[in-house]
Design an enzyme around this catalytic site. Sequence first.
Site, PDB file in Angstrom:
ATOM      1  N   GLU A   8      -7.008  10.762   1.833  1.00  0.00           N
ATOM      2  CA  GLU A   8      -7.959   9.647   1.857  1.00  0.00           C
ATOM      3  C   GLU A   8      -8.762   9.711   3.148  1.00  0.00           C
ATOM      4  O   GLU A   8      -8.186   9.783   4.236  1.00  0.00           O
ATOM      5  CB  GLU A   8      -7.251   8.278   1.838  1.00  0.00           C
ATOM      6  CG  GLU A   8      -6.608   7.926   0.532  1.00  0.00           C
ATOM      7  CD  GLU A   8      -6.025   6.507   0.528  1.00  0.00           C
ATOM      8  OE1 GLU A   8      -6.534   5.629   1.249  1.00  0.00           O
ATOM      9  OE2 GLU A   8      -5.057   6.297  -0.224  1.00  0.00           O
ATOM     10  N   GLU A  16       1.157   5.203   1.287  1.00  0.00           N
ATOM     11  CA  GLU A  16       1.145   4.480   2.573  1.00  0.00           C
ATOM     12  C   GLU A  16       2.356   3.579   2.752  1.00  0.00           C
ATOM     13  O   GLU A  16       2.234   2.384   3.032  1.00  0.00           O
ATOM     14  CB  GLU A  16      -0.133   3.651   2.699  1.00  0.00           C
ATOM     15  CG  GLU A  16      -1.378   4.497   2.814  1.00  0.00           C
ATOM     16  CD  GLU A  16      -2.622   3.663   3.128  1.00  0.00           C
ATOM     17  OE1 GLU A  16      -2.623   2.454   2.894  1.00  0.00           O
ATOM     18  OE2 GLU A  16      -3.603   4.251   3.608  1.00  0.00           O
TER      19      GLU A  16
HETATM   20  P1  P53 Z   1      -9.988  -0.631   1.483  1.00  0.00           P
HETATM   21  C1  P53 Z   1      -6.040  -0.954   4.694  1.00  0.00           C
HETATM   22  C2  P53 Z   1      -5.714  -2.035   3.915  1.00  0.00           C
HETATM   23  C3  P53 Z   1      -5.161  -1.847   2.675  1.00  0.00           C
HETATM   24  C4  P53 Z   1      -4.929  -0.564   2.217  1.00  0.00           C
HETATM   25  O1  P53 Z   1      -9.026   0.502   2.052  1.00  0.00           O
HETATM   26  C5  P53 Z   1      -5.262   0.500   2.985  1.00  0.00           C
HETATM   27  C6  P53 Z   1      -5.819   0.332   4.238  1.00  0.00           C
HETATM   28  C7  P53 Z   1      -6.194   1.483   5.108  1.00  0.00           C
HETATM   29  O2  P53 Z   1      -5.120   2.137   5.640  1.00  0.00           O
HETATM   30  O3  P53 Z   1      -4.982   1.721   2.572  1.00  0.00           O
HETATM   31  C8  P53 Z   1      -5.709   2.656   1.829  1.00  0.00           C
HETATM   32  O4  P53 Z   1      -9.985  -0.490   0.019  1.00  0.00           O
HETATM   33  C9  P53 Z   1      -5.197   2.636   0.433  1.00  0.00           C
HETATM   34  C10 P53 Z   1      -6.245   2.524  -0.602  1.00  0.00           C
HETATM   35  C11 P53 Z   1      -7.435   1.744  -0.066  1.00  0.00           C
HETATM   36  C12 P53 Z   1      -8.015   2.466   1.134  1.00  0.00           C
HETATM   37  O5  P53 Z   1      -7.038   2.564   2.127  1.00  0.00           O
HETATM   38  O6  P53 Z   1      -9.398  -1.915   1.956  1.00  0.00           O
HETATM   39  O7  P53 Z   1      -4.319   3.694   0.144  1.00  0.00           O
HETATM   40  O8  P53 Z   1      -5.664   2.004  -1.753  1.00  0.00           O
HETATM   41  O9  P53 Z   1      -8.400   1.482  -1.006  1.00  0.00           O
HETATM   42  C13 P53 Z   1      -9.239   1.836   1.729  1.00  0.00           C
HETATM   43  O10 P53 Z   1     -11.332  -0.362   2.079  1.00  0.00           O
END
Ligand code: P53
Length: 467
Positions: free
Chosen positions: A366, A175
Site C-alpha cells: 500500500e 495492519e
Molecule cells: P484511508 C489509517 C487509518 C485506517 C487505516 O487509509 C489505515 C490507515 C493508514 O495506515 O490503513 C490502511 O482509507 C488500510 C486501508 C486504508 C489505507 O490505509 O483512511 O490498510 O484499508 O484504506 C488508507 O485513507
Amino acid sequence: MNQRNKSFPKDFLWGGAIAANQTEGAYLEDGKGLSIVDLMPNGLLADLKEDSTDLNLYHEGIGFYHHYKEDIAMFAEMGFKAFRTSIAWSRIFPKGDEQSPNEKGLEFYDNVFDELLKYGIEPVVTISHFETPWHLVKEYGGWKNRKMIDFYMRYCETIFNRYKDKVKYWMGFNEINNIYTGPTAAGAILIEEHENRLQAIYQASHNCFVASALATKLCHEIIPGSQMGAMLALSALYPNTCHPNDVFETYEVRRRALFFGDVLLRGTYPSYIYRIWDEHDVHIKMEEKDLELIKQYPSDYLGFSYYRSTTHKAGTRILGHTGGIAGTPNPYLEATPWGWQIDSKGLRYVCNELYDRYQKPLFIVENGMGTNDEFENGEINDDYRIDYVIAHIKELKEAVVDGVELMGYTYWGPIDIVSAGTGELKKRYGFIYVDRDNEGKGTLKRTRKKSFNWYKKVIETNGEDLA
Ligand code: P53
C-alpha cells in the site's frame, strides 16, 4: 564481484491494492453476513454502532461486486502484474462459526481470480482486512477469545483448498499493529471502559500470532510454493526534535509497531516486551505449544503500507497508538488536505530499516495519495498524484540499489474506494475515478484520470520511465 542491483528486478510485482469491504458493496447479497465495517459508518477509527442509521458507504462501496470485470479489464490495460484484494470473511462464513461455507461467496472469488488470471495478473490475497464477521465479535468477543483461532483456521482451510491453483501470495492480517489505534478494525475486539486496554490488545495479538503460524503452516501444506506474508502499517516515524528524550521515546513508539514484525518474522517475542507487559499489568494466556508454533512458522515476507511520516514528541501518550499524532508538523514536508505529510525519502528509510531488521523480502502493498479530485473540461489532471508516486518510486529504486530485497509495489486504491480511516469517498486515491460521492450519490461510472496512462508507462518500462 560486486553483487549490486541497479534497478527493479524483472519479475517485480507492479500493480494495485484494494480491500473487499471498501469496494465490493453488495453487503447482504448472496448470503453474505454482516461484518464489523457494516456497522462502522464513520470509518474504522470511530466507534462501532450497532443501531446506527448514519449513511454507511461501505454497504454499496463502489459496486466492485458487480463491476469487477470492467475494473479488472482496466487494471489489465494499465499492465498490472499483481492485484491485491481481500476475501470478505463474512461472504464465506456469514456468521463465522458455521461448519460449512457459503458456496455463493466462494464462487464470487473464483470469478475474480479467474478474471485476473485471464490477463496474467497475479492475485495477492489478504485473508482478514478489517472485516471480521460481526457475529464473532458479538458472541465470542473477537480475538480476545482463543476460539477465534479455530474459526479463522476453518476459514483458511476452506479458501486455501478452494483457491490453491489460483493464489500463491497471501497475507494473514491487514495492519495488525493498528490494533492500538483501531482495536475493533484490526483486532475485532471491543474494549470496555473498565478493561485493561493493553491486556486486551496484547491478548488478541497473541491469538492472532498463533493463528498466523498455523495458517502459514497450512498454506505451505496445501499450496506448495505459496508465500504467507505479515502485513503491517509502517509509515515512517521521526523524533519531533533532536532532544535525546524525543529520540529515545520515538524509538520506543516505533518498537511498538515493529513488535508485530518481530514476533511474526523472527518467530519470538522480543525481550523488550516483558517490561512493557510488567509495567501495564499485562498477563498473556498462552498454551504450551504456542511459542514453539510461532517459532516454527514465521511469515515468509513482510508486506507493509507506507503513506507518510509523522513526528513524535516525548511525554505524550505512547501506548494505545503507534505514534505520530502527538508531534508537531514536520516543517520540511507538505501535507495532503487530510494532513498526511508527504515524505518519499521516508519510504527508502523504512525499507532499509525493515530489511536490516528482518532480512526477509519486503512487499510494498500500500502506498498512495488520497485527496480531492475535480473535473476540468471533463478530465481529471491529477499531476499531484503522479508527482507523489514518482517521488516514492524513485526512492524505492534507491532502496533496491541499497540492497533491499523488494517483491513488488501495489499502489493503494488504483480505483477510488471508500476510505478506511473516515468512511468517506471524497478522499480519492484512484487512477480511475468513480462517480459516487459522500452522500452516496452517483452513477458509479468509471473514468480514467491522467495518472492512468502515466502508471501504465511506469509498469511497461519496469519503473524506468517515470516522467
Ligand atoms: P484511508 C489509517 C487509518 C485506517 C487505516 O487509509 C489505515 C490507515 C493508514 O495506515 O490503513 C490502511 O482509507 C488500510 C486501508 C486504508 C489505507 O490505509 O483512511 O490498510 O484499508 O484504506 C488508507 O485513507
